[in-house]
Each structure stands twice: as structure tokens, then as C-alpha cells.
Design a protein around this motif. Sequence first.
Motif, PDB file in Angstrom:
ATOM      1  N   PHE A  94      -3.726  19.376 -40.110  1.00  0.00           N
ATOM      2  CA  PHE A  94      -4.780  19.633 -41.635  1.00  0.00           C
ATOM      3  C   PHE A  94      -3.931  19.021 -42.688  1.00  0.00           C
ATOM      4  CE2 PHE A  94      -5.249  22.708 -45.171  1.00  0.00           C
ATOM      5  CZ  PHE A  94      -6.711  22.502 -45.334  1.00  0.00           C
ATOM      6  N   LEU A  96      -3.697  17.894 -46.632  1.00  0.00           N
ATOM      7  CA  LEU A  96      -3.944  17.933 -48.230  1.00  0.00           C
ATOM      8  C   LEU A  96      -3.219  16.857 -48.565  1.00  0.00           C
ATOM      9  CD1 LEU A  96      -4.786  20.800 -47.498  1.00  0.00           C
ATOM     10  CD2 LEU A  96      -4.057  21.316 -49.907  1.00  0.00           C
ATOM     11  N   GLU A 102      -3.864   9.923 -45.894  1.00  0.00           N
ATOM     12  CA  GLU A 102      -4.796  10.326 -44.808  1.00  0.00           C
ATOM     13  C   GLU A 102      -4.638   9.017 -44.106  1.00  0.00           C
ATOM     14  OE1 GLU A 102      -8.583  11.171 -46.228  1.00  0.00           O
ATOM     15  OE2 GLU A 102      -8.211  13.205 -46.777  1.00  0.00           O
ATOM     16  N   THR A 113      -7.958  17.141 -39.091  1.00  0.00           N
ATOM     17  CA  THR A 113      -8.998  18.240 -38.793  1.00  0.00           C
ATOM     18  C   THR A 113      -8.868  19.438 -39.584  1.00  0.00           C
ATOM     19  OG1 THR A 113      -9.717  19.641 -36.992  1.00  0.00           O
ATOM     20  CG2 THR A 113      -7.206  19.429 -37.173  1.00  0.00           C
ATOM     21  N   ASP A 114     -10.160  20.041 -39.715  1.00  0.00           N
ATOM     22  CA  ASP A 114      -9.944  21.378 -40.703  1.00  0.00           C
ATOM     23  C   ASP A 114      -9.938  22.586 -39.603  1.00  0.00           C
ATOM     24  OD1 ASP A 114      -9.900  19.833 -42.896  1.00  0.00           O
ATOM     25  OD2 ASP A 114     -11.907  20.167 -43.377  1.00  0.00           O
ATOM     26  N   GLU A 115      -9.938  22.245 -38.378  1.00  0.00           N
ATOM     27  CA  GLU A 115     -10.122  23.432 -37.541  1.00  0.00           C
ATOM     28  C   GLU A 115      -8.905  23.340 -36.407  1.00  0.00           C
ATOM     29  OE1 GLU A 115     -12.128  25.809 -37.719  1.00  0.00           O
ATOM     30  OE2 GLU A 115     -13.579  24.904 -39.227  1.00  0.00           O
ATOM     31  N   ALA A 120       0.099  21.913 -40.406  1.00  0.00           N
ATOM     32  CA  ALA A 120      -0.525  21.781 -41.649  1.00  0.00           C
ATOM     33  C   ALA A 120       0.641  21.144 -42.495  1.00  0.00           C
ATOM     34  CB  ALA A 120      -0.803  23.468 -42.357  1.00  0.00           C
ATOM     35  N   GLU A 131     -10.580  25.823 -52.241  1.00  0.00           N
ATOM     36  CA  GLU A 131     -11.103  26.294 -51.062  1.00  0.00           C
ATOM     37  C   GLU A 131     -10.077  25.473 -49.925  1.00  0.00           C
ATOM     38  OE1 GLU A 131     -12.699  27.027 -47.271  1.00  0.00           O
ATOM     39  OE2 GLU A 131     -13.062  28.112 -49.343  1.00  0.00           O
ATOM     40  N   ARG A 132      -9.645  24.106 -50.268  1.00  0.00           N
ATOM     41  CA  ARG A 132      -8.586  23.616 -49.697  1.00  0.00           C
ATOM     42  C   ARG A 132      -7.399  24.310 -49.407  1.00  0.00           C
ATOM     43  NH1 ARG A 132      -9.644  20.216 -45.588  1.00  0.00           N
ATOM     44  NH2 ARG A 132      -8.080  18.504 -46.126  1.00  0.00           N
ATOM     45  N   ARG A 135      -7.506  27.462 -47.365  1.00  0.00           N
ATOM     46  CA  ARG A 135      -7.315  26.969 -46.189  1.00  0.00           C
ATOM     47  C   ARG A 135      -5.946  26.707 -45.428  1.00  0.00           C
ATOM     48  NH1 ARG A 135     -11.757  26.683 -43.236  1.00  0.00           N
ATOM     49  NH2 ARG A 135     -10.787  25.465 -41.682  1.00  0.00           N
ATOM     50  N   LEU A 136      -5.131  26.180 -46.494  1.00  0.00           N
ATOM     51  CA  LEU A 136      -3.923  25.925 -46.073  1.00  0.00           C
ATOM     52  C   LEU A 136      -3.018  27.375 -46.056  1.00  0.00           C
ATOM     53  CD1 LEU A 136      -1.330  24.137 -45.822  1.00  0.00           C
ATOM     54  CD2 LEU A 136      -1.173  23.957 -48.590  1.00  0.00           C
TER      55      LEU A 136
END
Length: 261
Positions: A94, A96, A102, A113-115, A120, A131-132, A135-136
Motif C-alpha cells: 500500500f 502513498l 509508484e 494494492t489497497d487491500e 504500508a 481517505e488515503r 487507510r494508511l
Amino acid sequence: MNQLENIRLFLLDMDGTFYLGDRVLDGSRPFVEKIDSLPDCQLAFLTNNSSKNRRDYVAKLSRMGFSFADHQVITSGEAAAIYLKRQKPGARIFLLGTESLEQEFLDAGFVLTDENPDYAVLGFDLNLTYERLRRLCDFVRSGVPYIATHPDFNCPIENGGFIPDTGAMIAFVEASTGKRPLVIGKPNRYIIDSAAEKFHLPHDRIAMVGDRLYTDIAVGANSGITSILVLSGETSLKDLEDSDIQPDYIFQDLGELAEQL
């Protein structure tokens, strides 16, 4: 024997050491010419900035009249990828970061991936969203191993001033989760370990050359490599008087260093 005679890889900071903005600093060209004349020596650029990848920096150096290969630039983003590849090749990440960061991770064989990530990773990201970040924080709280590319709080911009950098986002995540990441970039030794692995050299054959005490020179002490301060950028001799961080060598600029090789 002069300790500099043992060095086979000179790692150079960029802004304040090799160039300042878009201006090549005095001494940089003679230094490159000197290294080119020494069959057993090479140079590479080492930067904490993870917003760009190697090709971005090679393009900038090309516009300045220098021809360097991609492998001669090491960013904290690439160093993070080298570190994680050593831990788990092909891991689910994951991430950022910018599109350049990237691409660095995709080129290294990782799955973004986000899942259900294995790791991380927090890098410099100009398109960060709440939102990102949320999630982090969720991943960090749940125990997913947490890596940051570098600790800088602010990033200088070309027209003057600063914008928040990865260190500011580290503080955000810590305030929410109480946890800090493993940080790869200067002044931490992981970025030097990655450079040593990339160039297949022991630490005692590597020198870090830069203009900042708290990153460039501190990473020398933290990783056991030779540290060389140039006075062409941020640090002055007066700054050394009250500092616990001291370089192994001090030169006015890269040109004066070249004369000693």
C-alpha cells in the motif's frame, strides 16, 4: 595513507552540493572530470526526495550538460524498494507517493494494492487525500509493517518557500496511531545499506559528500562511512562550532575535494 584513497564510491547530495536550483556549482565539473580519470572510482547522486525517480534526475542533469546513467542516481524511494525487496520480493504494497514513486516500486516487481498489503509505504505525495491517509492509519493500527522513504518535514520549492514533506505526514500518522515508521532516507543508515548493496561495495569504501550536517554528515556517522562536508550550500564553519555532528573532511566545494584525489 590518506583515507580518501580508499574510497571507491562517492555519494553526492544534489542541491547545495552539486547544483543550486538550476545552476551548476563551481567545482562540480572538475570533480566529475577527476572521477572519470580515476579507473577505480565512481560517483552516484543520493537524495532523500522520493517524489521523482532516477530518470527524472538524469534528465535534469542532462539539461545542465552532464551525461549520467540511471543507475548513478539513488533516491530514498529506490532505497526503500531495495530494502523491501530484501525482506520480501514481490510483496503487496500500500503506497502513498507520486506516479514516479509508484513506477519505482512496479519496476522492482512489487504489487501495488489497497487491500491486504504486506507493507504500508509512505512517500512524498502531491495528490494525498484524507481517505488515503485514513487507510494508511488503519493499516498501521492493525500491525502492517510501516515504512517511510525519508524524514524531511518540508520540501523546498523552486520559487522559494517550502511545502509539507513526508516528515509532516509521519507526524500526522503518529498523532493518530501512536506509531512511527522505519525510515529509509538520510540520516538513517538504510539508504547507505541500499547503496552498498546496489554497487557491491563495503561501507569502508564509500563516502557521503553533502552540505547539510543533520542529513548528509549524520548519515555518515550512522552508517559507518566517510563523511565529507562541502561549504557550498547550507552549512558554514560557524555552524560546526556548536554541533555534535562533525564530518571526517571539510572542503569549500567539490572542486577542492577533486584536488585531493
